[in-house]
Design an enzyme around this catalytic site. Structure first.
Site, mmCIF file in Angstrom:
data_model
loop_
_atom_site.group_PDB
_atom_site.id
_atom_site.type_symbol
_atom_site.label_atom_id
_atom_site.label_comp_id
_atom_site.label_asym_id
_atom_site.label_seq_id
_atom_site.Cartn_x
_atom_site.Cartn_y
_atom_site.Cartn_z
ATOM 1 N N PRO A 18 -4.821 0.353 74.521
ATOM 2 C CA PRO A 18 -5.112 1.655 75.131
ATOM 3 C C PRO A 18 -6.487 1.583 75.776
ATOM 4 O O PRO A 18 -7.438 1.155 75.131
ATOM 5 C CB PRO A 18 -5.112 2.608 73.924
ATOM 6 N N CYS A 103 -12.742 4.590 68.558
ATOM 7 C CA CYS A 103 -13.562 4.841 69.750
ATOM 8 C C CYS A 103 -15.035 5.003 69.363
ATOM 9 O O CYS A 103 -15.371 5.823 68.505
ATOM 10 C CB CYS A 103 -13.071 6.080 70.498
HETATM 11 C C1 LIG Z 1 -12.401 0.861 79.773
HETATM 12 C C2 LIG Z 1 -11.980 0.882 78.319
HETATM 13 C C3 LIG Z 1 -11.376 2.012 77.803
HETATM 14 C C4 LIG Z 1 -10.964 2.045 76.461
HETATM 15 N N1 LIG Z 1 -10.299 3.145 75.992
HETATM 16 C C5 LIG Z 1 -9.776 3.131 74.744
HETATM 17 C C6 LIG Z 1 -8.919 4.180 74.291
HETATM 18 O O1 LIG Z 1 -8.605 5.129 75.016
HETATM 19 N N2 LIG Z 1 -8.458 4.083 73.005
HETATM 20 C C7 LIG Z 1 -8.757 3.026 72.180
HETATM 21 O O2 LIG Z 1 -8.295 2.979 71.031
HETATM 22 N N3 LIG Z 1 -9.535 2.010 72.600
HETATM 23 C C8 LIG Z 1 -10.026 2.030 73.861
HETATM 24 N N4 LIG Z 1 -10.733 0.956 74.320
HETATM 25 C C9 LIG Z 1 -10.897 -0.223 73.437
HETATM 26 C C10 LIG Z 1 -9.789 -1.253 73.681
HETATM 27 O O3 LIG Z 1 -8.515 -0.714 73.353
HETATM 28 C C11 LIG Z 1 -10.023 -2.517 72.840
HETATM 29 O O4 LIG Z 1 -10.019 -2.161 71.485
HETATM 30 C C12 LIG Z 1 -11.354 -3.185 73.164
HETATM 31 O O5 LIG Z 1 -11.570 -3.269 74.559
HETATM 32 C C13 LIG Z 1 -11.434 -4.593 72.535
HETATM 33 O O6 LIG Z 1 -10.434 -5.423 73.071
HETATM 34 P P1 LIG Z 1 -10.791 -6.545 74.181
HETATM 35 O O7 LIG Z 1 -11.874 -7.403 73.586
HETATM 36 O O8 LIG Z 1 -9.494 -7.259 74.417
HETATM 37 O O9 LIG Z 1 -11.282 -5.804 75.403
HETATM 38 C C14 LIG Z 1 -11.193 0.929 75.620
HETATM 39 C C15 LIG Z 1 -11.822 -0.215 76.156
HETATM 40 C C16 LIG Z 1 -12.212 -0.245 77.473
HETATM 41 C C17 LIG Z 1 -12.871 -1.494 78.018
#
Ligand SMILES: Cc1cc2nc3c(=O)[nH]c(=O)nc-3n(C[C@H](O)[C@H](O)[C@H](O)COP(=O)(O)O)c2cc1C
Length: 326
Positions: A18, A103
């Site tokens: 998400p 979050c």
């Molecule tokens: C632009 C952006 C928006 C995000 N929005 C949410 C969200 O709405 N809900 C959520 O649980 N995590 C949100 N996250 C966190 C991601 O779901 C994820 O947990 C985090 O980016 C770590 O994963 P990664 O290392 O693959 O990026 C967001 C991350 C980014 C970069």
């Protein structure tokens, strides 16, 4: 390779994270087409749903083609969380209802005491998951962090509480709230959560390619990996990681395919959100798609301030026409 989630047999081990402002319908559809087994929609506020805020309700838009898809909610007030979940249960096309407990942004985690702030209160997590699970028919899942900070790593305790309360799967972003999005994810905490519960566990944090996906899956035993930032402007990542995990050749990413997908993504956004919002969103997505391509600095600059559909198509087509000629 498959695992069960609700009534679905998920055929692979890759999930789109998400991401607010990113994981909307057009992008989720691309992720599914390129091989995500499940997609998560960006978070919506329980209060926004409770008050029937027009913008919040618009975020619930979801098509059949994207499924299986989870809708995520965030909040901290038991009553409005339950009301919002019940509304989504009846009115959204989603298959799962996910609760955000990760979050880190101050507006959510400090002002609203929602998102990652819930990690400080496992009993409250239990109460919210239990109350929602009892009132909705769709499976409830949760997305947690390792803990609030390095002095309060409690993902295992929270995961057990969530499972006991009725959660049907857990995503763990293996960083504390204090770490935000930086630092190495702690694979040991994903492993510990996986060993502590019997529902599916999804690992999250810095999965960026085949080797990092394989490492997380093998080291932790998690059922799937959740991919966030590495998917920005890059729906191909799902196809490429699936191929890697299956020991198949990585399919070539054609330049024309990048052009076609960018344009399709943009036109879908125009159709759903209108030209103005589509342009605003493409100011980020456009440059992401062009990452790593040669001579793209000029077009990247143009896209980062794009204002009309006509200008978007003109700049993208001009850039790719020149690329293809060379
Ligand atoms: C632009 C952006 C928006 C995000 N929005 C949410 C969200 O709405 N809900 C959520 O649980 N995590 C949100 N996250 C966190 C991601 O779901 C994820 O947990 C985090 O980016 C770590 O994963 P990664 O290392 O693959 O990026 C967001 C991350 C980014 C970069």
């Amino acid at each position: 390779m498959s695992f069960k989630l609700g009534n679905y047999e998920i055929k692979n081990k890759l999930i789109l994270a998400p991401m607010a402002g990113v994981s909307n319908s057009p992008f989720r559809l691309l992720a599914r087409e390129y091989g995500a087994g499940v997609v998560y929609a960006e978070m919506v506020s329980d209060k926004g749903i409770f008050h029937q805020n027009k913008k919040t309700l618009e975020l619930l838009y979801m098509t059949e083609e994207e499924k299986p898809c989870a809708q995520q909610i965030f909040g901290s007030d038991l009553e409005t969380m339950v009301e919002a979940a019940m509304f989504i249960d009846k009115n959204s096309n989603c298959d799962f209802i996910d609760i955000n407990m990760g979050c880190p942004v101050p507006k959510v985690a400090i002002s609203a005491q929602a998102g990652a702030a819930l990690m400080k209160d496992p009993q409250k997590i239990y109460d919210i998951v239990k109350a929602i699970s009892e009132k909705v028919s769709k499976p409830v899942t949760v997305k947690i962090r390792s803990g609030w900070d390095d002095k309060s790593i409690n993902a295992v305790e929270v995961a057990k509480m969530a499972e006991k309360a009725g959660a049907k799967a857990i995503t763990i972003h293996a960083r504390t709230r204090a770490q935000g999005y930086s630092g190495e994810p702690d694979l040991d905490i994903i492993k510990a959560v996986k060993e502590a519960v019997s529902i599916p566990v999804f690992g999250n944090g810095n999965v960026v390619d085949g080797p990092s996906a394989k490492r997380m899956l093998e080291y932790t035993g998690c059922d799937a990996v959740v991919i966030g930032r590495a998917a920005l402007g890059n729906p191909w990542i799902f196809r490429e990681i699936n191929a890697y995990l299956n020991n198949e050749p990585i399919p070539e990413r054609k330049v024309t395919e990048v052009r076609d997908l960018m344009i399709r993504h943009f036109l879908d956004l125009v159709r759903i959100k209108g030209e103005h919002i589509a342009c605003l969103e493409m100011r980020s997505h456009g440059p992401w798609y062009l990452k790593g391509l040669t001579n793209a600095s000029e077009v990247r600059k143009e896209l980062s301030r794009i204002e009309t559909k006509e200008a978007f198509l003109m700049h993208v087509n001009k850039y790719f026409d020149e690329m293809i000629k060379k």
